[in-house]
Design a protein around this motif. Structure first.
Motif, PDB file in Angstrom:
ATOM      1  N   ALA A  46       0.836  -1.210   0.000  1.00  0.00           N
ATOM      2  CA  ALA A  46       0.000   0.000   0.000  1.00  0.00           C
ATOM      3  C   ALA A  46       0.869   1.258   0.000  1.00  0.00           C
ATOM      4  O   ALA A  46       0.585   2.215  -0.731  1.00  0.00           O
ATOM      5  CB  ALA A  46      -0.937  -0.009   1.197  1.00  0.00           C
ATOM      6  N   GLU A  47       1.936   1.251   0.789  1.00  0.00           N
ATOM      7  CA  GLU A  47       2.838   2.403   0.817  1.00  0.00           C
ATOM      8  C   GLU A  47       3.503   2.614  -0.546  1.00  0.00           C
ATOM      9  O   GLU A  47       3.580   3.738  -1.038  1.00  0.00           O
ATOM     10  CB  GLU A  47       3.907   2.202   1.894  1.00  0.00           C
ATOM     11  N   LYS A  48       3.956   1.530  -1.164  1.00  0.00           N
ATOM     12  CA  LYS A  48       4.610   1.630  -2.478  1.00  0.00           C
ATOM     13  C   LYS A  48       3.610   2.056  -3.553  1.00  0.00           C
ATOM     14  O   LYS A  48       3.947   2.816  -4.465  1.00  0.00           O
ATOM     15  CB  LYS A  48       5.272   0.306  -2.863  1.00  0.00           C
ATOM     16  N   LEU A  49       2.379   1.564  -3.468  1.00  0.00           N
ATOM     17  CA  LEU A  49       1.353   1.970  -4.434  1.00  0.00           C
ATOM     18  C   LEU A  49       1.017   3.452  -4.283  1.00  0.00           C
ATOM     19  O   LEU A  49       0.840   4.156  -5.280  1.00  0.00           O
ATOM     20  CB  LEU A  49       0.096   1.121  -4.277  1.00  0.00           C
ATOM     21  N   THR A  50       0.950   3.932  -3.052  1.00  0.00           N
ATOM     22  CA  THR A  50       0.703   5.354  -2.820  1.00  0.00           C
ATOM     23  C   THR A  50       1.810   6.182  -3.464  1.00  0.00           C
ATOM     24  O   THR A  50       1.536   7.177  -4.141  1.00  0.00           O
ATOM     25  CB  THR A  50       0.621   5.646  -1.306  1.00  0.00           C
ATOM     26  N   ASP A  51       3.063   5.748  -3.279  1.00  0.00           N
ATOM     27  CA  ASP A  51       4.194   6.445  -3.916  1.00  0.00           C
ATOM     28  C   ASP A  51       4.090   6.384  -5.439  1.00  0.00           C
ATOM     29  O   ASP A  51       4.320   7.379  -6.122  1.00  0.00           O
ATOM     30  CB  ASP A  51       5.519   5.826  -3.475  1.00  0.00           C
ATOM     31  N   LEU A  52       3.751   5.205  -5.966  1.00  0.00           N
ATOM     32  CA  LEU A  52       3.641   5.031  -7.416  1.00  0.00           C
ATOM     33  C   LEU A  52       2.535   5.917  -7.996  1.00  0.00           C
ATOM     34  O   LEU A  52       2.740   6.589  -9.009  1.00  0.00           O
ATOM     35  CB  LEU A  52       3.354   3.565  -7.754  1.00  0.00           C
ATOM     36  N   PHE A  53       1.374   5.956  -7.340  1.00  0.00           N
ATOM     37  CA  PHE A  53       0.278   6.806  -7.815  1.00  0.00           C
ATOM     38  C   PHE A  53       0.702   8.268  -7.815  1.00  0.00           C
ATOM     39  O   PHE A  53       0.378   9.019  -8.732  1.00  0.00           O
ATOM     40  CB  PHE A  53      -0.971   6.619  -6.963  1.00  0.00           C
ATOM     41  N   ARG A  54       1.431   8.672  -6.783  1.00  0.00           N
ATOM     42  CA  ARG A  54       1.908  10.056  -6.706  1.00  0.00           C
ATOM     43  C   ARG A  54       2.890  10.340  -7.848  1.00  0.00           C
ATOM     44  O   ARG A  54       2.775  11.364  -8.526  1.00  0.00           O
ATOM     45  CB  ARG A  54       2.583  10.299  -5.355  1.00  0.00           C
ATOM     46  N   GLU A  55       3.837   9.426  -8.091  1.00  0.00           N
ATOM     47  CA  GLU A  55       4.814   9.595  -9.168  1.00  0.00           C
ATOM     48  C   GLU A  55       4.138   9.661 -10.538  1.00  0.00           C
ATOM     49  O   GLU A  55       4.583  10.399 -11.418  1.00  0.00           O
ATOM     50  CB  GLU A  55       5.807   8.438  -9.169  1.00  0.00           C
ATOM     51  N   GLN A  56       3.088   8.869 -10.727  1.00  0.00           N
ATOM     52  CA  GLN A  56       2.373   8.816 -12.006  1.00  0.00           C
ATOM     53  C   GLN A  56       1.290   9.899 -12.103  1.00  0.00           C
ATOM     54  O   GLN A  56       0.534   9.921 -13.071  1.00  0.00           O
ATOM     55  CB  GLN A  56       1.709   7.439 -12.170  1.00  0.00           C
TER      56      GLN A  56
END
Length: 113
Positions: free
Chosen positions: A9-19
């Protein structure tokens, strides 16, 4: 049904922010390969269908279409970082093969999800 680890979930939150996709969901899907074994996949979903099943954990929405739903029951989405691998995985103890990973674990790189 399907779980998301806190690390994923933490990595997905970062990925969504980056994208620049904050507010989007993670679509999990299954498709058959040439041998008929299921192949798991993930993508960013900006507009789920009314027919999709939506699950939310740790602030991450997971979207699953009707056809994929029976295949993902019992699955866990995680993010692993090791010397040989880094990325999201889908582990399903109910599926004994698929994705060429064996054991029901399928890896998807961060760029794919």
């Amino acid at each position: 049904m399907i779980t998301v680890t806190e690390n994923a979930a933490e990595k997905l939150t970062d990925l969504f922010r980056e994208q620049e996709s904050e507010g989007s969901a993670l679509r999990v899907f299954v498709k058959g390969d040439t041998e008929g074994t299921p192949e798991f996949g993930m993508s960013i979903e900006t507009s789920p269908s009314e027919k999709d099943e939506i699950i939310e954990q740790f602030g991450i929405k997971v979207v699953i279409d009707e056809e994929s739903l029976p295949w993902v029951i019992g699955s866990e989405i995680d993010y692993i970082e090791s010397v040989g691998q880094q990325g999201f995985t889908i582990r399903n103890p109910n599926v004994m093969a698929g994705c060429g990973c064996g054991g029901g674990a399928c890896a998807c790189s961060a760029a794919q999800a």
